[in-house]
Design a protein around this motif. Structure first.
Motif, short mmCIF file in Angstrom:
data_model
loop_
_atom_site.label_atom_id
_atom_site.label_comp_id
_atom_site.label_asym_id
_atom_site.label_seq_id
_atom_site.Cartn_x
_atom_site.Cartn_y
_atom_site.Cartn_z
N TYR A 67 0.83 -1.21 0.00
CA TYR A 67 0.00 0.00 0.00
C TYR A 67 0.86 1.26 0.00
N LYS A 68 0.25 2.34 -0.39
CA LYS A 68 0.87 3.66 -0.27
C LYS A 68 0.99 4.03 1.22
N ASP A 69 2.15 4.60 1.58
CA ASP A 69 2.40 5.10 2.94
C ASP A 69 2.38 4.00 4.00
N VAL A 70 2.47 2.75 3.60
CA VAL A 70 2.55 1.65 4.56
C VAL A 70 3.83 0.88 4.25
N ASP A 71 4.77 0.87 5.20
CA ASP A 71 6.06 0.23 4.95
C ASP A 71 6.00 -1.25 5.30
N SER A 72 5.10 -1.97 4.61
CA SER A 72 4.95 -3.40 4.84
C SER A 72 4.57 -4.09 3.53
N LEU A 73 5.07 -5.30 3.36
CA LEU A 73 4.60 -6.18 2.29
C LEU A 73 3.44 -7.01 2.83
N PHE A 74 2.39 -7.14 2.04
CA PHE A 74 1.24 -7.97 2.37
C PHE A 74 1.28 -9.21 1.48
N PHE A 75 1.00 -10.37 2.07
CA PHE A 75 1.05 -11.63 1.31
C PHE A 75 -0.34 -12.01 0.81
N GLY A 76 -0.40 -12.46 -0.45
CA GLY A 76 -1.63 -12.85 -1.12
C GLY A 76 -1.78 -12.05 -2.40
N PRO A 77 -2.80 -12.34 -3.19
CA PRO A 77 -3.81 -13.39 -2.99
C PRO A 77 -3.30 -14.77 -3.39
N LEU A 78 -4.07 -15.80 -3.02
CA LEU A 78 -3.78 -17.17 -3.45
C LEU A 78 -4.12 -17.32 -4.93
N TRP A 79 -3.34 -18.18 -5.62
CA TRP A 79 -3.59 -18.39 -7.05
C TRP A 79 -2.94 -19.69 -7.51
N ASP A 80 -3.65 -20.46 -8.35
CA ASP A 80 -3.10 -21.59 -9.09
C ASP A 80 -2.93 -22.83 -8.20
N TYR A 81 -4.00 -23.58 -8.03
CA TYR A 81 -4.00 -24.71 -7.10
C TYR A 81 -4.49 -26.02 -7.74
N ASP A 82 -4.41 -26.14 -9.07
CA ASP A 82 -4.91 -27.36 -9.70
C ASP A 82 -4.05 -28.58 -9.42
N ILE A 83 -2.75 -28.38 -9.06
CA ILE A 83 -1.92 -29.54 -8.70
C ILE A 83 -1.67 -29.60 -7.19
N ALA A 84 -2.44 -28.83 -6.40
CA ALA A 84 -2.35 -28.88 -4.95
C ALA A 84 -3.23 -30.01 -4.42
N PHE A 85 -3.34 -30.09 -3.10
CA PHE A 85 -4.19 -31.08 -2.44
C PHE A 85 -3.83 -32.50 -2.91
N ASN A 86 -2.54 -32.85 -2.84
CA ASN A 86 -2.06 -34.21 -3.16
C ASN A 86 -2.31 -34.58 -4.62
N ASN A 87 -2.00 -33.65 -5.51
CA ASN A 87 -2.23 -33.88 -6.94
C ASN A 87 -0.95 -33.64 -7.75
N ASP A 88 0.21 -33.85 -7.11
CA ASP A 88 1.50 -33.64 -7.78
C ASP A 88 2.38 -34.86 -7.52
N ASP A 89 2.58 -35.68 -8.54
CA ASP A 89 3.32 -36.93 -8.35
C ASP A 89 4.79 -36.71 -8.00
N ARG A 90 5.32 -35.51 -8.22
CA ARG A 90 6.71 -35.24 -7.86
C ARG A 90 6.92 -35.26 -6.35
#
Length: 671
Positions: free
Chosen positions: A282-305
């Motif tokens: 944000y402007k005038d806020v000396d912090s990094l904010f984490f997010g948003p979440l994105w790209d989860y089609d191989i999440a939730f035990n769906n990655d054979d690697r």
């Protein structure tokens, strides 16, 4: 009765329109989206917009739409799949399907590699439950493109700075001074940042794309400000007093979003959690904010690697770079804060909320998923990274639910432990292709110019999607020794003398110059590559971040120098022999066959399209690769010089894949 010709044409046009309107009906309980491009032009590019029209048919009349639009492809690995993801740009800002953002740009996710079709939606549900500031919207639709039903799609927001999207302030292109220049910004820690127009690299090798201000609008002052601020955060994180709340990393990060984001990374089991991460300022806020979440089609035990990832921690087992999160986990405050927040979420019933959401969403998709898998009959077919396959849709959904229940239990136990990171584990070679990533730069070892010739040099470059010259077979020779063989060339890494480029040579397991000890270093599954013949180590020459930097042998300092420390990351399973022949395989013309010095391959195509041809040995190693453009003439010939490429007598398999996902294959005998 006789009608003038122009009246007949008018009547025919009316009848056609009536028939067309009748055909454009809602197909299931979900809204149906009809997109028709001008002249029926195909959507073949991620860069070129195709003009057209969009119609939405819904049981809710307020969701219906008829508007001019543009459409193009999107995604990295997903764009190469038969069922394509898309991005649309409406003619004017609209609350598409009554979603919160009133914007032109919307994303259609195909979820082709996710047989439940709901993993991305479940991740976004987790985002809402943990309380991230912005969660992308979720609506499921049936999509018809140019008169062809292409399946069930998830409509969601484009990740961009806008009202009801990423909530930071917009900036003028003329802004060059504080306080205006302090925000807003949207960044992505991005494994594929090398392909992006506006990016930077931190001192710890994290490649970061600046997503906002946009690449064609950002000015030099804005770019320098956010680069310097991000580096300031990283410097604080790796300072000697990094745990100090006033002078360490906590003073430059929004800890609420950080903790909630990290919990979401672990709960989803997303292997790309730290390879692709959004942060904003944000402007005038000396912090990094984490997010948003994105790209989860191989999440939730769906990655054979990862194998079964139910009881694996992403801070240990997800793909690199995990540089920041590993350092944070060394902080007792961070570990305690994660555990406290997790207990709150468990006590509030996060498990039951997610299980109910999965059931509700799968039920909502009941009709649509049946049509989708009639169009794409791949439920029990591996199409990408799937760990497990199921003959029915419901079994896949049950697998997801079981993962969530077991994952909640595992994290409850794990987060309660406040122990720091374990030492790096001994390396065990498995049946995978690997990427070898330098810890300092996060660049990958590859063969210069993708050469197939012996004595070609090795270098470091940023990751490129599915480039086999960056993939390695690691074979155990026993006694803690390994041989590293390039997937593209079939040649082995060899030492070449102090300060000299590593090279690739014809494989000979008895040659000590080709033998390497893969030695665990410090914590976080980091390794040194020590040459058996010379005792020198593989080294990033000069510590350079530049693409094309030589990989050399140098004095062994694997415990101290990040230039000599490597992450070894699974890419995909090695297939013995060629993959099963697809329905498109008939008609590949190979002559002469058997062949001796040269062979010609003709593709049964009558259109202009890009393709990649690969020649495999019976062991499944790619020994020749060529990419080109088919001219559009059927059985246009591809010439493969066998002798020039050192292709010895034996049985081989030719595999050709076109840009639109069709595959052709044939056997080849070389005399």
């Amino acid at each position: 009765m006789n009608f003038p010709h122009k009246h007949i044409l008018s009547i025919l046009c009316v009848l056609f329109c009536i028939g067309n309107l009748h055909a454009q009906q809602q197909k299931t309980n979900l809204p149906t989206v009809y997109i028709t491009t001008e002249g029926g032009a195909p959507v073949t590019s991620k860069d070129t917009w195709v003009k057209g029209n969009i119609i939405v048919k819904s049981s809710d009349s307020s969701e219906e739409l008829n508007m001019v639009t543009e459409i193009r492809g999107r995604g990295n690995s997903t764009w190469g799949m038969p069922k394509k993801p898309y991005r649309i740009k409406l003619d004017k800002k609209t609350n598409f399907l009554n979603l919160p953002a009133k914007e032109k740009n919307w994303v259609f996710l195909a979820n082709y590699a996710d047989k439940t079709l709901v993993r991305n939606a479940v991740a976004f549900k987790i985002s809402k439950i943990v309380g991230l500031e912005f969660t992308p919207s979720v609506r499921f639709v049936d999509l018809e493109l140019n008169g062809v039903f292409v399946g069930n799609y998830m409509v969601t927001d484009q990740i961009e700075v806008a009202t009801n999207r990423v909530p930071v302030e917009t900036q003028s292109t003329t802004e060059t001074q504080l306080p205006g220049i302090s925000g807003g910004y949207l960044l992505e820690i991005d494994g594929f940042a090398d392909a992006e127009p506006v990016k930077f690299i931190t001192d710890k090798g994290l490649k970061i794309t600046i997503k906002y201000p946009k690449d064609d609008e950002i000015n030099t002052a804005q770019r320098e400000y956010i680069t310097n601020f991000t580096q300031k955060f990283e410097n604080a994180l790796f300072s000697s007093d990094f745990k100090n709340k006033d002078t360490g990393y906590r003073s430059l990060v929004d800890t609420t979003s950080l903790i909630n984001w990290y919990i979401a990374c672990e709960l989803t089991g997303n292997s790309d959690s730290f390879w692709s991460t959004y942060v904003y300022k944000y402007k005038d806020v000396d912090s990094l904010f984490f997010g948003p979440l994105w790209d989860y089609d191989i999440a939730f035990n769906n990655d054979d690697r990862l194998g079964d990832a139910t009881q694996k921690l992403m801070r240990n087992d997800a793909h690199e770079p995990k540089t920041w999160i590993k350092r944070m986990w060394e902080d007792e405050w961070f570990r305690g804060a994660v555990n406290r927040r997790w207990k709150q979420l468990v006590d509030a019933g996060i498990q039951n909320q997610l299980l109910s959401y999965v059931d509700e969403t799968a039920g909502l998709l009941s009709q649509s998923q049946q049509m989708n898998f009639e169009r794409w009959p791949v439920l029990n077919t591996k199409v990408y990274r799937e760990l497990s396959l199921f003959p029915s849709y419901q079994q896949g959904v049950d697998f997801l639910k079981n993962y969530l229940k077991n994952r909640v239990a595992f994290l409850t136990t794990n987060f309660a432990s406040t122990q720091p990171e374990e030492p790096s584990a001994p390396f065990v070679a498995e049946n995978y292709y690997y990427m070898i990533m330098n810890k300092r730069t996060n660049n990958l070892i590859e063969v210069q110019d993708q050469s197939l010739q012996p004595d070609a040099k090795l270098q470091l470059s940023g990751a490129r999607s599915d480039d086999p010259s960056q993939h390695w077979v690691i074979q155990s020779l026993g006694g803690g020794k390994f041989q590293l063989i390039n997937r593209n060339s079939g040649l082995a890494i060899a030492g070449n003398g102090r300060s000299q480029n590593l090279i690739q040579v014809n494989p000979d397991a008895s040659d000590p110059a080709q033998q390497w000890k893969i030695t665990p270093v410090n914590t976080g599954n980091v390794y040194g590559l020590e040459n058996v013949k010379s005792n020198y180590s593989a080294n990033n020459s000069g510590g350079s971040f530049e693409n094309g930097t030589p990989v050399i042998e140098y004095d062994n300092r694997i415990a101290e120098s990040e230039n000599q420390q490597w992450y070894i990351q699974k890419v995909e399973t090695i297939i013995t022999g060629i993959e099963p022949v697809t329905p498109y395989s008939a008609g590949l013309l190979v002559f002469p066959n058997p062949a001796k010095e040269t062979v010609f391959v003709g593709l049964p195509l009558n259109k202009t399209i890009g393709f990649t041809l690969q020649l495999y040995s019976v062991e499944g190693k790619c020994i020749y690769r060529f990419s080109g453009q088919h001219t559009g003439f059927e059985n246009d010939k591809i010439w493969i010089p066998l002798t020039e490429n050192g292709i010895r007598p034996g049985l081989y398999f030719i595999k050709v894949r076109t840009k639109d996902g069709k595959e052709f294959s044939s056997k080849l005998i070389v005399k």
